[in-house]
Each structure stands twice: as structure tokens, then as C-alpha cells.
Design an enzyme around this catalytic site. Structure first.
Site, PDB file in Angstrom:
ATOM      1  CE  LYS A  39      -3.715  -0.484   2.226  1.00  0.00           C
ATOM      2  NZ  LYS A  39      -4.627  -0.742   3.366  1.00  0.00           N
ATOM      3  NE  ARG A 108      -6.761   2.490   4.424  1.00  0.00           N
ATOM      4  CZ  ARG A 108      -7.148   2.475   3.150  1.00  0.00           C
ATOM      5  NH1 ARG A 108      -6.737   3.417   2.320  1.00  0.00           N
ATOM      6  NH2 ARG A 108      -7.910   1.507   2.696  1.00  0.00           N
ATOM      7  N   GLY A 117      -8.506  -7.371   4.357  1.00  0.00           N
ATOM      8  CA  GLY A 117      -9.342  -7.512   5.535  1.00  0.00           C
ATOM      9  C   GLY A 117      -8.699  -8.213   6.706  1.00  0.00           C
ATOM     10  CG  MET A 119      -2.861  -7.539   9.061  1.00  0.00           C
ATOM     11  SD  MET A 119      -1.127  -7.217   8.746  1.00  0.00           S
ATOM     12  CE  MET A 119      -1.162  -6.599   7.077  1.00  0.00           C
ATOM     13  NE  ARG A 352      -5.894  -4.537  -3.278  1.00  0.00           N
ATOM     14  CZ  ARG A 352      -6.453  -4.736  -2.102  1.00  0.00           C
ATOM     15  NH1 ARG A 352      -5.725  -4.691  -1.006  1.00  0.00           N
ATOM     16  NH2 ARG A 352      -7.746  -4.976  -1.993  1.00  0.00           N
ATOM     17  CG  HIS A 468     -13.968  -9.833   3.983  1.00  0.00           C
ATOM     18  ND1 HIS A 468     -14.373 -11.125   4.265  1.00  0.00           N
ATOM     19  CD2 HIS A 468     -12.709  -9.721   4.476  1.00  0.00           C
ATOM     20  CE1 HIS A 468     -13.412 -11.746   4.910  1.00  0.00           C
ATOM     21  NE2 HIS A 468     -12.391 -10.925   5.059  1.00  0.00           N
ATOM     22  NE  ARG A 593       1.888 -45.839 -10.116  1.00  0.00           N
ATOM     23  CZ  ARG A 593       1.200 -44.699 -10.005  1.00  0.00           C
ATOM     24  NH1 ARG A 593       1.368 -43.936  -8.938  1.00  0.00           N
ATOM     25  NH2 ARG A 593       0.351 -44.325 -10.940  1.00  0.00           N
ATOM     26  NE  ARG A 648       7.564 -48.618  -8.395  1.00  0.00           N
ATOM     27  CZ  ARG A 648       6.839 -47.853  -7.571  1.00  0.00           C
ATOM     28  NH1 ARG A 648       7.373 -46.756  -7.065  1.00  0.00           N
ATOM     29  NH2 ARG A 648       5.601 -48.171  -7.284  1.00  0.00           N
ATOM     30  CD  GLU A 780      12.018 -46.093  -3.919  1.00  0.00           C
ATOM     31  OE1 GLU A 780      10.840 -45.770  -3.672  1.00  0.00           O
ATOM     32  OE2 GLU A 780      12.320 -47.013  -4.698  1.00  0.00           O
ATOM     33  CB  SER A 799      13.196 -42.054 -11.525  1.00  0.00           C
ATOM     34  OG  SER A 799      11.936 -41.443 -11.353  1.00  0.00           O
ATOM     35  N   GLY A 801      12.155 -40.875  -6.221  1.00  0.00           N
ATOM     36  CA  GLY A 801      10.854 -41.235  -5.658  1.00  0.00           C
ATOM     37  C   GLY A 801      10.616 -40.405  -4.411  1.00  0.00           C
ATOM     38  CB  THR A 802       9.844 -36.820  -3.997  1.00  0.00           C
ATOM     39  OG1 THR A 802       8.687 -36.804  -4.837  1.00  0.00           O
ATOM     40  CG2 THR A 802      11.050 -36.344  -4.780  1.00  0.00           C
ATOM     41  CG  ASN A 803       5.137 -40.003  -3.279  1.00  0.00           C
ATOM     42  OD1 ASN A 803       5.209 -38.791  -3.372  1.00  0.00           O
ATOM     43  ND2 ASN A 803       4.340 -40.734  -4.030  1.00  0.00           N
ATOM     44  CG  ASP A 804       8.795 -44.986  -0.511  1.00  0.00           C
ATOM     45  OD1 ASP A 804       7.983 -44.915   0.421  1.00  0.00           O
ATOM     46  OD2 ASP A 804       8.826 -45.942  -1.306  1.00  0.00           O
ATOM     47  CB  CYS A 867       8.402 -40.907 -10.811  1.00  0.00           C
ATOM     48  SG  CYS A 867       9.327 -41.999  -9.716  1.00  0.00           S
ATOM     49  CE1 TYR A 887      11.142 -38.760 -15.498  1.00  0.00           C
ATOM     50  CE2 TYR A 887      13.291 -38.766 -16.568  1.00  0.00           C
ATOM     51  CZ  TYR A 887      12.345 -39.386 -15.772  1.00  0.00           C
ATOM     52  OH  TYR A 887      12.602 -40.628 -15.240  1.00  0.00           O
TER      53      TYR A 887
END
Length: 915
Positions: A39, A108, A117, A119, A352, A468, A593, A648, A780, A799, A801-804, A867, A887
Site C-alpha cells: 500500500k 492503515r 481484511g 489486518m 494495487r 470482503h 508401477r 518400475r 528413494e 528417478s 521417488g520423493t514420496n518414499d 516420479c 523431467y
């Protein structure tokens, strides 16, 4: 000190060396948002553009941070504020709160990122029992002066002194009832004078002190209240929802008051340079005669469309249109503007870059490209993957039989169906029980934020596109219909009466259409989004029946595909999913899988394989599985012909293919009690007991299973090789990649690879076909990431395996923790977002980056992908671009989102490099 850089702050207690804490509006610019907040920076920018901005000054975010850290304002702040206040008084020819010619100011909030809304704001500071008389004389309007004074006490009491705002509202309602009027503008000066007395009594009783009469005390307390509002529950919740950092603090803007409540030739409004709901060009906004700004955004009184200002005050209207054009061309974007007209004089109170719906974002980005205001790279930064995902949600079926009961303002699009609830607490409670709800209010206020987040959609009977409810819903991508005046909302009795007398009770199903503003009884069926139809190939951009939204999406996606470096693959386990993924733009399969292929009617075969006692039994099971697997892969290679398919090898926790130990134990016990034959069940139970694991996710699975059960992985490799050979014989172009799961050491990979290479050579010899099958692994486990340099010696690709990897790095199970304590961790701010939703850059991400670097140092041509679920998460895609992956792979419906974000990431990094 350069104005375009934040100062280096050296803090000792509340003493700060060599730092300027207050800037006049003439000193800043729009690039100082870190220091002056959005602001303040934009007020300075408008001042520098020569637009009519009331004079004022901004207290910086650095002052706020010192105050929040130490509990006291910086020692130098009071003197700086005094100096700037003196300058403001000289400019205005008035003194703050003096009896005969009072200067009044607003205080303000204004953080770097818009938090509508959330603050606090206090208007009319400087009014007192003495100065109200001077204001009446100065304005020649006693009613206006007392109306301004009651507003100050009401806002100050609630915001600064913590008095329950409902007490003021109830007193105001009593005053209107006593006068037999319906709106506050019909109260006369004498009525408002009495109301001031009532309000002061409320303050005395509830706050334990008198309303302060000294104007500087009012201003200082209001400044502290704005600082404190940064850490209110609603502000913290909003920041978590919008992923705004908690350590930014807010600036405070002290601005000389201009008055929209001076009569019919005065007023206040909010304007947009384009429609924030659709993106269409035109005159959009709300105006309210004889009112102050908070009346518009609060939705307490229904506004008139901005276009009607032309008839009310053509001079101000024409000037506003010219300013709006100036601002849009200057900011090169949709601008959201707050303005006040004081007796025919137009004043700009804020601008803004405006929040907008997902559809509007795509339309506006392409419009601005066509107008030559921005280029394609900038257009990509004006949209997000989250917005694209919103556009892929279903919409109501136009051909369905519906019972429309009302229509309001289409404030934020979407098709929302749920049970009617009339307060935030119920919305949250029912939502946590799995119910879908629609939050219905006369108008929302910041205290409703919890319920707005929990609800499928929001419906209000008051307010417009700038209320709002509308602004917050658009920011969250939540369906919203505002200002449905014909609907009578009774929050105390928890019901809504619709035209014709029908009553919607709490718990009744309703449907709201945020694109048309229509409200329906019951559940309206939905149909696919036209954007999904476009990605599916059922609607073609540029065709006569393609709408402008589809055309805009098509163009933005073309920009993204031209820019991006990351390729986007799909997680797909069958030909049907593979074909859908290909239509959505997948450039291959990053994760097939194979365990999913063995569930259902093949489960018994795998069970027999795992429990086989002899080599003969095991070979018989493998012999039956081989042709089934080969058929799976032939279909997959046909669907993805010419594109890589990463397969896999089997990676289930073992229990997924074994009978439930409890059910099997009961069967054996019952057979024994009935003296029935049960040799097979008993043998099976003994084997299940032998293989039972306390924590199967960390047990016999992945590469371990392949090494322990001879022939399992070689059967799968043979099926892949034979399917690839068959596809080549059919003149196809199969590009199979074999991925070994859950590797923790290079020796595991080497053992499996030796067997695989031998099988592939046998198939080549038998078919006379040369096969090129890449062999790699999933990263993983933390150990795999830490020893990536060694593993890369035997792997042609990684590759992640970001879950595990997330589970093993954090040491918790996704299946359990999300339901047990994640909610508490999010509420306490330990997580800004679930680490399963967006990659934990500091922990998991650092392992990914280190493994990628180490792997490529060993093997420069190592192909790198991801993956896990993070492959389709917008923020995570940017991280994977930064660390140099080749990728990402995600579910078919997230492919367009990943494509867009990959383009945005490339465009962003190119812009950074250029700068």
C-alpha cells in the site's frame, strides 16, 4: 542509503543504528514493497505520477519487526513520526485534532503482499469531544462530524482496545430502530451525538478506560494496533493459506483524511481496470454515495455499479477513467483502485495489482500481450499452475433440471455444491467430518476466514465484487456469489428464506454458480470443464465453438511449451491412462508401477509365487505371469510409441499380496472347531506368519524382494524385452527404461543389472532384434542419495521417488501422520505446507540436489527425473528446474499444470539470468 534497497538493520533491543523508519509519500516508489509494504509503495508511486493522493507518510516494515521482536517501538520512531507529522500539518494548514481546524488522519496497515481484511485500519483519528465541533464548523455539516466521530470510536474501540464489535453494531441498530429508519445515513446529527455517548460508555465498560481525547495518543495506539494485527490468528491463518512468510511484518500508512460521507456529492468506491471475475475490459467496480471506504468492502450497504457514477458526478467519473487507464498502462496489469470523492474532488487512496479469478488471469495475460504491454515471458508469470488446475474443475450441467431460487453477483467462479451452514464454526466442524458445505452469511468479515477456507463455496446476501467475501474468495480460488439481495439470511435461526417463501434450513443441500451468480436448491449435476475438453482433444482452440477462455489457455500453454526445459512425463500403469496422458501433452511415461498390474485377478498368482516352497512351484507361477506381463507392456508401448516408458519392477510392501493375517487366523480357527479339512489354510497361515512384518513399508519390498525371490525380476525384464521386440517387429518404436526400486547400495543394483543384461541378451538372440533398454534406479532412500556417485556407476538414469524419500528423511509414515498430527503442525506453523504436497527444499530437496550433482559427476550423461507426487506440484516443479533435472512425472490430469509451471520456471530463471 539507496531508496531501491532495503537498509541493513543493526538491532540492539529496540535501538537501531542508522535506519530511516518513516518515508513521506513523495520519497518512495512501487519497487520498495519490502520496506514500505504494498500500500505504501503504491501510494508513493501514484504521488510521483502526479495523481491526486492525500498527503501522508509510511512507517516501514522494519519498524514493525523491531516492535514485534522487542515489544517496543524503535527508540527513534517517535521523533521521526513527529517530524513527518509536523511536515504534514504544514502542508495541510491544519493541526492534528486541534479544536477549530482539525487535521484528521487514517492509520492503515499495508504488508508486502495483499492480505484483504486481515489486518487493521482506523479512520478519523484526531476527533475528540472538542475537535468534532471544529470539524462540523469546517465542513458546515454537523451530521457529518458526529457520524465521523462515532465511526472513530467504533473502529478504535474494536481494533485498538479489543472491544467486541457486535456491541457497537447492536447500539447502532437500536438507534435506527428508535428513529424508525433502516440505514445509518437516515440518522440525524442529534441521533449520532447520542450514539457517540453510547459508544463511549461501551468503551469505558468493556475496555476499562475512557476513549482517549488526546489525538497523538490515538495515533500512537493505532500504530501499535496495526503492528499487533500482523500476528492475529486470522492474519496468521491467511498467511498459511496463501503461503506468505511470517517474518515480513507490516508497514503502517498515516494519511490525511478525505471524506466520502459529506453528503450526496461525496462518496467512496472501488474500481478495477478490468473485470476481476472474467478479465473482460470495461467499467467494473462499486460506488457508494455519502460513505466512507470501509462501508464498501464490508458489504454493509449495497453499492451501485461504478458505471452509475457517470450520472452522479460526470467530472469525477471522467477523471477516474483517465487515471485508471494511466495506472493500467503504468503497472501493465489489472489494477484494483480505492477512491473517495469529497464534494466533487476525486482522491486516490490505494492501488494495487488486483486479485483475479483463474479465468480472468489467463484472459488478461493474453490481452496484455496483444496490446503490446507485456511479452510472452511476462505473460507466463501472470498465471499459475494452481489457477490452471481450478479451470479444470467441473461446471454445472446447463441441460439439467434445476430450481433456481436466487441470483447474486458472480464474484468468483466455480460450481459448488454443499450443505447450507450459517457460521464459520459449523463450516469447519462439518467439513472436518467429511461434509461438503456452503457458508451463507449476510456479509463476511475477517473472522469468517476459517469457515471460508473450509467451505466449498460462499454465498452472501449483501456486498458486491469488491466486498470482503468476493476479494478473499478470488484470492483463494473459492467459488463465491455475493449480493443475492432477494435471499433473506437469518444467521441466528440458521435459515435462509428464498423468494416464494421456501426456507432453506441448515443442512439442506444447495448449489451456487460463481460464474453466473445463480443459486439453486438441491444438488445440480456437473459436467467436464471446457478446458479439460480442450486438453482431451474434444474442443479445438481457434474453432468457431471454442470459447475465449480455451483460446487463452491454448496460447499460454504454447508459450510455456516453447520456453520450458523440463520435459513432462506421466505416471501411468495401463494403456488407457497412457493415451489420456499423451492427449494431455505427456512426453512419455516416467513411472509405470507394475505392482498395480498384479492386483485383482492376478493377485493369486503372485501369492502362489511368494509362498512357493519349491523351485518347481515358483517356476510354474512365473511361467503363468510372463505372458500376462508381456501383453501389458505391448499395449503400453503401442500407446506411447516413440516416447520413453520407464517401468518400475515390482515394488509392493509384501502384505499387499498376502491374505490378511487376522481373517486367515479366523478361518483356520473356525475350520478346526468344526473339524473340517484345513491343511491348505494352515500351511498358508504358517507362511504368512513367517513373512509377516511389523513395518512392511521398510521391509521386504523393491530390490530386496527381487533378490530374495529368484526369477521374479528376471521374469519382468524378459516380459519387457519380449514386448519391445514384438513392438519393433510391428514397425513400432518402443523406448523402454527398466527401473530398479528401493536401491540402497550399488551392489544391489549391480546384481539385478547383471541378471537383466543376461535376459535382454537372450531375448535379442532369440528374436534377432537389437534392443536398447536403459537400466536405472529410483532414488528413494537417504542412503541412495548420499551414495549417488557410486550408484551412478551402474545406473543410466535416476528417478527420484520423493514420496518414499520424504517418508524416510522425516521418519514418518504418510498413511498415518497426515490424519494424526499434520493438522496441528500446520496450525502451529511447523509446516507451512505438507512436505508430501510441496517438496521440503531444506531436507529432502537438499538430498535431491546433492544426489543429482554427485550422479552427474560420475556419469555426465545421467538422465534425471522425479516420479513422486511432487512432480505435479507447481512450487516443486520450479525446484526441480533449478537443480537441473531433465523431467518430472505426474498423474495424467496434472500434466498441463506441470507443463505450465515448467515453462514459468524456465522463463523466471531466464529473467533472473538476464537481470
Amino acid at each position: 542509503m539507496s531508496e531501491n534497497k532495503d537498509p541493513q538493520v543493526a538491532v540492539s533491543g529496540n535501538s537501531v543504528e542508522g535506519v530511516k523508519f518513516v518515508y513521506d509519500f513523495t520519497e518512495g516508489n512501487k519497487d520498495l514493497k519490502d520496506l514500505l509494504g504494498g500500500k505504501g509503495a503504491n501510494l508513493a508511486e501514484m504521488t510521483n505520477l502526479g495523481l491526486p493522493v492525500p498527503p501522508g507518510f509510511t512507517i516501514t516494515t522494519e519498524a514493525c519487526k523491531v516492535y514485534l521482536d522487542s515489544g517496543e517501538e524503535p527508540a527513534a520512531l517517535r521523533d521521526e513520526v513527529s517530524a513527518h507529522l509536523d511536515a504534514l500539518e504544514r502542508t495541510m494548514g491544519k493541526k492534528l485534532g486541534q479544536a477549530d481546524n482539525p487535521l484528521l488522519v487514517s492509520v492503515r496497515s499495508g504488508a508486502k503482499f495483499s492480505m484483504p481484511g486481515m489486518m487493521d485500519t482506523v479512520l478519523n483519528i484526531g476527533l475528540s469531544d472538542k475537535s468534532v465541533q471544529g470539524l462540523a464548523k469546517q465542513a458546515g455539516d454537523e451530521r457529518f462530524a458526529w457520524d465521523s466521530y462515532r465511526r472513530l470510536i467504533q473502529m478504535f474501540g474494536k481494533t485498538v482496545l479489543g472491544v467486541d464489535g457486535d456491541l457497537f453494531e447492536e447500539a447502532l441498530e437500536k438507534a435506527k430502530q428508535a428513529k424508525k429508519v433502516s440505514v445509518d445515513t437516515e440518522l440525524e446529527a442529534a441521533d449520532l451525538k447520542k450514539l457517540v455517548t453510547s459508544f463511549k460508555k461501551i468503551v469505558k465498560k468493556e475496555a476499562g478506560r475512557d476513549f482517549p481525547q488526546e489525538p497523538r495518543e490515538q495515533m500512537d495506539l493505532a500504530i501499535h494496533a496495526v503492528f499487533d494485527s500482523w500476528n492475529t490468528d486470522r492474519a496468521k491463518l491467511y498467511r498459511r493459506q496463501e503461503r506468505i512468510p511470517h517474518d515480513l511484518g507490516t508497514a503502517v500508512n498515516v494519511c490525511s483524511m478525505v471524506f466520502g460521507n459529506l453528503g450526496p456529492d461525496s462518496g467512496t468506491g472501488v474500481a478495477f481496470t478490468r473485470d476481476p471475475a472474467s478479465g473482460h475490459q470495461g467499467v467494473y467496480g462499486d460506488y457508494l454515495q455519502n460513505a466512507q471506504g470501509e462501508d464498501v468492502v464490508a458489504g454493509i450497504r449495497n453499492t451501485v455499479p461504478l458505471a452509475e457514477l457517470e450520472q452522479i458526478d460526470k467530472k469525477s467519473y471522467d477523471q477516474l477513467m483517465q487515471i485508471m487507464e494511466t495506472l493500467e498502462n503504468h503497472y501493465k496489469d489489472l489494477c484494483d483502485i480505492e477512491f473517495t470523492i469529497e464534494r466533487g474532488q476525486l482522491w486516490m487512496l490505494q492501488t494495487r495489482v488486483g486479485k483475479r479469478t483463474a479465468g480472468a488471469a489467463f484472459r488478461i495475460a493474453t490481452q496484455l500481450v496483444d496490446q503490446g504491454l507485456i511479452d510472452e515471458a511476462e505473460a507466463l508469470q501472470r498465471v499459475t499452475g494452481a489457477q490452471l488446475a481450478q479451470l479444470m474443475f467441473p461446471r454445472f450441467d446447463d441441460s439439467a433440471k434445476v430450481e433456481q431460487v436466487g441470483r447474486g453477483i458472480a464474484a468468483s467462479p466455480g460450481a459448488a455444491v454443499g450443505k447450507a451452514v450459517f457460521d464459520s464454526y459449523t463450516a469447519v466442524k462439518w467439513s472436518r467430518s467429511g461434509e461438503k458445505v456452503i457458508l451463507i452469511r449476510r456479509e463476511t468479515n475477517p473472522d469468517d476466514l476459517d469457515g471460508m477456507i473450509a467451505a466449498e463455496g460462499i454465498l452472501t446476501s449483501r456486498g458486491g465484487k469488491t466486498s470482503h467475501a468476493a476479494v478473499v474468495a478470488r484470492g483463494m480460488g473459492k467459488t463465491c456469489v455475493c449480493g443475492a439481495e432477494e435471499l433473506e439470511v437469518d444467521t441466528k435461526r440458521r435459515r435462509m428464506t428464498v423468494p416464494g417463501g421456501h426456507v432453506v434450513e441448515e443442512g439442506d443441500l444447495i448449489s451456487i454458480d460463481g460464474s453466473s451468480g445463480k443459486v439453486y436448491l438441491g444438488e445440480v449435476p456437473v459436467v467436464p470443464s471446457p478446458v479439460v475438453e480442450y486438453f482431451e482433444g474434444r474442443m479445438h482452440a481457434g474453432a468457431d465453438d471454442a470459447d475465449e477462455l480455451v483460446e487463452a489457455v491454448h496460447r499460454i500453454m504454447a508459450f510455456a511449451d516453447r520456453k520450458r526445459r523440463l520435459r513432462v512425463r506421466a505416471n501411468a500403469d495401463n494403456a488407457e491412462d497412457a493415451l489420456r496422458a499423451r492427449r494431455f501433452g505427456a512426453q512419455g511415461i516416467g513411472l509405470c508401477r507394475t505392482e498395480h498390474m498384479f492386483l485383482g485377478d492376478r493377485r493369486e498368482l503372485v501369492e502362489r509365487l511368494i509362498l512357493a516352497d519349491t523351485e518347481t512351484e515358483r517356476e510354474e507361477s512365473l511361467k503363468e505371469l510372463l505372458p500376462l506381463q508381456k501383453r501389458d507392456f505391448v499395449e503400453l508401448f503401442e500407446a506411447m510409441d516413440g516416447l520413453p516408458v520407464t517401468i518400475r519392477l515390482l515394488d509392493p510392501p509384501l502384505h499387499e499380496f498376502l491374505p490378511d493375517i487376522t481373517e486367515l487366523s479366523v478361518r483356520v480357527a473356525l475350520a478346526e472347531s468344526r473339524q473340517e479339512p484345513h491343511e491348505n489354510e494352515l500351511r498358508l497361515l504358517q507362511a504368512v506368519h513367517r513373512l509377516h512384518e511389523q513395518n512392511p513399508m521398510l521391509g521386504l519390498r523393491g530390490v530386496r524382494l527381487g533378490l530374495v525371490i529368484p526369477g521374479l525380476f528376471t521374469m519382468q525384464v524378459r516380459a519387457i524385452a519380449e514386448a519391445a521386440a514384438a513392438r519393433k517387429a510391428a514397425k513400432g518404436d518402443p523406448r523402454a527404461e527398466i527401473m530398479i526400486p528401493l536401491v540402497g547400495t550399488v551392489q544391489e543394483l549391480e546384481l539385478v543389472r547383471d541378471e537383466a543384461d543376461q535376459v535382454i541378451a537372450e531375448v535379442e538372440a532369440a528374436t534377432g532384434t537389437k534392443l536398447k533398454l536403459a537400466i536405472g534406479t529410483m532414488i528413494e532412500l537417504p542412503r541412495a542419495a548420499l551414495t549417488a556417485a557410486q550408484i551412478a556407476e551402474a545406473a543410466e538414469f535416476f528417478s527420484f521417488g520423493t514420496n518414499d524419500l520424504t517418508q524416510t528423511v522425516w521418519g514418518f509414515s504418510r498413511d498415518d501422520v497426515e490424519a494424526s498430527f499434520f493438522t496441528a503442525y500446520l496450525e502451529k506453523g511447523i509446516f507451512g505446507v505438507s512436505p508430501f504436497e510441496t517438496i521440503d527444499k531444506d531436507g529432502v530437496g537438499s538430498l535431491v540436489a546433492a544426489a543429482a550433482k554427485a550422479g552427474r559427476e560420475t556419469r555426465p550423461d545421467l538422465k534425471l527425473g522425479v516420479c513422486g507426487e511432487h512432480g505435479g506440484d507447481p512450487e516443486s516443479v520450479h525446484f526441480f528446474h533449478e537443480v537441473g533435472l531433465d523431467y518430472v512425472s505426474c498423474s495424467p490430469f496434472r500434466i498441463p499444470v506441470a507443463r505450465l509451471e515448467a515453462g514459468r520456471a524456465a522463463s523466471q530463471s531466464a529473467g533472473s539470468d538476464h537481470r
